[in-house]
Scaffold this motif. Structure first.
Motif, mmCIF file in Angstrom:
data_model
loop_
_atom_site.group_PDB
_atom_site.id
_atom_site.type_symbol
_atom_site.label_atom_id
_atom_site.label_comp_id
_atom_site.label_asym_id
_atom_site.label_seq_id
_atom_site.Cartn_x
_atom_site.Cartn_y
_atom_site.Cartn_z
ATOM 1 N N TYR A 72 42.115 -22.674 14.412
ATOM 2 C CA TYR A 72 41.108 -23.176 15.330
ATOM 3 C C TYR A 72 39.628 -23.502 14.323
ATOM 4 N N LEU A 116 40.124 -25.737 11.205
ATOM 5 C CA LEU A 116 40.612 -26.912 12.060
ATOM 6 C C LEU A 116 39.186 -27.554 12.728
ATOM 7 N N SER A 130 36.976 -25.517 14.683
ATOM 8 C CA SER A 130 36.591 -25.834 16.365
ATOM 9 C C SER A 130 35.703 -23.884 16.420
ATOM 10 N N LYS A 144 36.891 -23.088 20.257
ATOM 11 C CA LYS A 144 38.482 -22.566 20.611
ATOM 12 C C LYS A 144 38.509 -21.468 18.760
ATOM 13 N N ASN A 150 41.012 -33.946 9.375
ATOM 14 C CA ASN A 150 40.024 -34.853 10.696
ATOM 15 C C ASN A 150 41.590 -35.858 11.005
ATOM 16 N N ARG A 162 42.605 -32.895 13.265
ATOM 17 C CA ARG A 162 42.228 -32.784 14.725
ATOM 18 C C ARG A 162 43.065 -34.418 15.478
ATOM 19 N N LEU A 212 45.519 -33.848 17.675
ATOM 20 C CA LEU A 212 45.122 -33.227 18.927
ATOM 21 C C LEU A 212 44.123 -33.961 20.058
ATOM 22 N N TRP A 238 41.365 -35.609 19.008
ATOM 23 C CA TRP A 238 39.323 -34.750 18.957
ATOM 24 C C TRP A 238 38.926 -35.847 17.432
ATOM 25 N N GLU A 239 37.575 -35.772 17.931
ATOM 26 C CA GLU A 239 36.520 -36.599 16.859
ATOM 27 C C GLU A 239 36.984 -35.929 15.847
ATOM 28 N N PHE A 275 35.677 -34.170 12.426
ATOM 29 C CA PHE A 275 34.401 -33.043 12.354
ATOM 30 C C PHE A 275 33.481 -33.468 11.058
#
Length: 709
Positions: A500, A504, A506, A509, A692, A695, A698, A700-701, A703
């Motif tokens: 994470y 990724l 985050s 997370k 990205n 991401r 998942l 997600w926006e 990075f």
């Protein structure tokens, strides 16, 4: 009352009761002798006793209510006194009782005399003598025939003591404990056991412990034809347990015709206080469970055994291992430095009593490795293997140590040997899978795992990480957590946190699954000043090599290299001969590189270059000795210190091909000379683009790069 007694006697009720009791006793004796030989479950004899007791009142009622006549069974009340033949029936019952008593005596004599190992069977000797090749044996866990299921640890302990003793015999190959004990409670076919463990003979048996009395039945079976080479039943006082173990081992050696050299004395088992021995067996059982609760219980039981017998070397070694494993790095919550200190003291007590104790040398190897003494650790492992060559995990530990010394090619036979000896041990199989993976033998790794198992999912996770499929890897790691007994898997959570955070991007997370030590590491990257203050406020007993490494990284990001050098003052990086396994993401080469970086930043250029050159030579040595291609990120850092910028750029590209270069690496200060290069900018763009893409899977926006400093 007199008339009732006379009537009971006339109807042969007393004779039937006596006959029933004698028959029941004979049946129980036969069951107790034959049940283990026929591999019947442990409840067979207790069930026979229960049914016998249950049937007794029915037999008495039947004898009172019915009479056997020439016309067959009739109700006693319907038989005229002149027609009754109870006298003749009574005489027949008398003869039957005498015959049954004679049979009982015969069974006792057979149990005590005919099954003795002093009466070998000729055809058995011939069969064994003509066998070729090294003798081999698996010791299956003895069946607990005691009424109390809590005595399971005792029967397991007896089996393990026999296994350990037999493993010290030259010319006898003994299957490792974990593989042998994997058949526990399964009532397996002996040929199947022989095939899976690659052995020619199998020792099995049962243990019945009642109060201070002990009955151990053991039988040695040849795998090829299923015949018994030897069997014996021991009815003794509990105080004779060590003598029984001696006798069983000697009988096996005789039956297999194992030649004992002058250096290889007959197996004998150490005599200790029985209460201490009992606690030791319980502690060993709990030690193997490898949970926080079981290890804490094992710790208590080892200490209780040592209160009874302070000179019990095996218990001191066991306590040392339990203390070591209760560190927060493994299964407990004890500060690692405190855990190591206490484990070392306990281990010294074991060596003071018994310098050549194999178990103590195995524990010493773990502690030495943890303390950064791989050469001493390797010597301890070799001593432990010499004393106990049939312990598969010792060979696996040897493989790990050789990789710590940069001798990858030499490590492979050690891992192979571990798997050959103990193929059913989870750790040896896991090691075999991992070694196949890092050497690119993915098909072989797949052969070794069961689809859907945790190990299969761990392999999937490794492959997904290497292929950059990090969104898929997250799902796989969560599956592993679900399969864990407690719904949580520490290793899976550790990798989840890293994936994470680093792959990724985050922080939230990453911290969700992070341990306290990982939380400090993330603080060092994102809030180095706060990390320095927090570590400075830790009590001394919580300071460890791990906290020092985090502190040094934070100080480097803050530009405070003089302080960082003082933290590493006792590391002796400039004189160390080896720096560990390059395949680990965070290894001693990288820590030494940070030390060299600080030497350079504080004007000690010559020292920095000398250390970097030694690190580069070590990497070359490891590559020449088979190191897989998982070292490029580490090598790039060393090359930057040596001013080999083009070579470092090449190593970064190779690392990124394996997705082993991330957004944190992009911002490390030693890469400042490369930062404006087009190649470096292209790598940066590729890393952010790939992040990205993962991401997006998942939901997600994109990075946004987080600044480290």
């Amino acid at each position: 009352m007199t008339s009732l007694f006379s009537e009971l006697k006339r109807r042969n009720v007393f004779r039937v009761a006596i006959a029933y009791i004698v028959v029941g006793w004979v049946v129980l004796q036969v069951a107790e002798i034959t049940a283990p030989l026929m591999q019947l479950p442990a409840w067979t004899v207790p069930m026979a006793l229960f049914l016998g007791i249950l049937g007794f009142p029915f037999a008495i009622i039947f004898a009172w209510a019915f009479e056997l006549t020439p016309e067959g069974l009739r109700r006693t009340d319907d038989v005229h006194p002149g027609e009754s033949i109870t006298a003749a029936t009574g005489a027949t019952l008398n003869r039957a009782i005498i015959g049954l008593l004679a049979l009982a005596v015969a069974i006792l004599l057979a149990d005590k005399l005919l099954l003795s190992p002093t009466a070998p069977v000729e055809e058995t000797e011939t069969a064994v003598e003509t066998a070729e090749g090294p003798k081999s044996i698996a010791v299956l866990p003895f069946v607990n025939m005691s009424p109390d299921p809590e005595q399971e640890y005792f029967s397991d302990g007896i089996s393990e003591e026999l296994l350990n003793g037999l493993s010290r015999i030259d010319g006898l190959r003994v299957a490792a404990r974990t593989s042998s004990f994997s058949f526990k409670g399964q009532n397996p076919d002996i040929r199947d056991v022989g095939s899976k463990l690659n052995v020619g003979t199998v020792l099995e048996g049962s243990v019945r412990k009642s109060g201070n009395r002990l009955r151990i039945t053991a039988q040695l079976i040849e795998v090829e034809d299923g015949y018994h080479l030897w069997s014996e039943t021991y009815d003794r006082e509990l105080t004779d347990i060590f003598a029984i173990q001696d006798e069983i081992s000697s009988a096996i050696i005789d039956a297999l015709k194992v030649h004992l050299t002058d250096e290889n004395e007959p197996v004998t088992y150490a005599r200790v206080d029985l209460n201490a021995y009992n606690l030791f067996l319980q502690a060993q059982h709990n030690l193997r469970e490898r949970t926080t609760q079981s290890l804490q219980l094992a710790d208590t039981q080892f200490r209780q055994a040592l209160e009874i017998d302070p000179n019990y070397a095996e218990a001191w070694a066991g306590l040392s291992l339990a203390t070591y494993l209760l560190s927060e790095f493994y299964y407990g919550s004890v500060n690692p430095e405190q855990s190591l200190r206490e484990a070392r003291v306990q281990l010294q007590r074991a060596f003071a009593i018994e310098p050549d104790l194999p178990r103590a040398h195995a524990v010493k190897a773990l502690i030495d490795l943890d303390e950064g003494n791989p050469f001493s650790s390797l010597r301890s492992i070799d001593r432990a293997i010499t004393a106990n060559p049939s312990e598969g995990m010792l060979h696996a530990w040897r493989g790990i140590l050789l990789q710590e010394l940069g001798r990858f090619n030499e490590s492979q036979p050690a891992f192979d040997r571990a798997f050959e000896i103990d193929p059913l041990h989870p750790a040896t199989r896991s090691n075999a899978v991992y070694q196949a993976f890092i050497t690119g033998k993915i098909a072989r790794a797949r052969e070794l795992v069961t689809p859907g198992s945790s190990l299969s999912l761990e392999l999937d996770s490794l492959i997904q990480d290497q292929e950059g499929r990090h969104a898929d890897q997250i799902a796989t790691l969560k599956q592993i957590r679900k399969l864990a007994h407690s719904g949580s898997d520490t290793r899976a959570e550790f990798i989840l946190s890293l994936t994470y955070f680093f792959n990724l991007g985050s922080e939230e997370k990453g911290r969700e699954y992070a341990s306290p030590s990982m939380q400090r590491a993330y603080d060092a990257m994102l809030s180095p000043e706060r990390a320095v203050v927090a570590i400075g406020e830790l009590p001394e007993e919580e300071i460890s090599d791990g906290t020092d490494n985090v502190l040094v990284f934070a100080l480097i990001l803050l530009g405070r290299c003089e302080e960082a050098l003082s933290v590493y003052a006792d590391r002796e990086y400039e004189t160390a001969p080896v720096w560990g396994d390059l395949g680990l993401g965070i290894n001693n080469v990288r820590f030494a590189t940070r030390h060299a970086w600080c030497l350079k930043q504080t004007g000690r250029d010559d020292q920095a270059t000398a250390l970097a050159s030694k690190l580069d030579a070590y990497i070359e040595f490891a590559i020449a000795n088979g190191q897989p291609s998982d070292y490029h990120r580490t090598r790039a850092e060393v090359q930057m210190l040596l001013g080999k910028h083009d070579a470092a750029m090449g190593s970064i590209k190779l690392a990124w091909q394996r997705y082993d270069f991330d957004w944190v690496d992009l911002q490390l200060p030693w890469y400042d000379p490369l930062r404006e290069r087009q190649e470096f900018q292209e790598i940066k763009a590729a890393i952010l683009s790939h992040m990205n893409m993962e991401r997006a899977k998942l939901g997600w926006e994109p990075f946004e790069l987080i600044a480290l400093r």
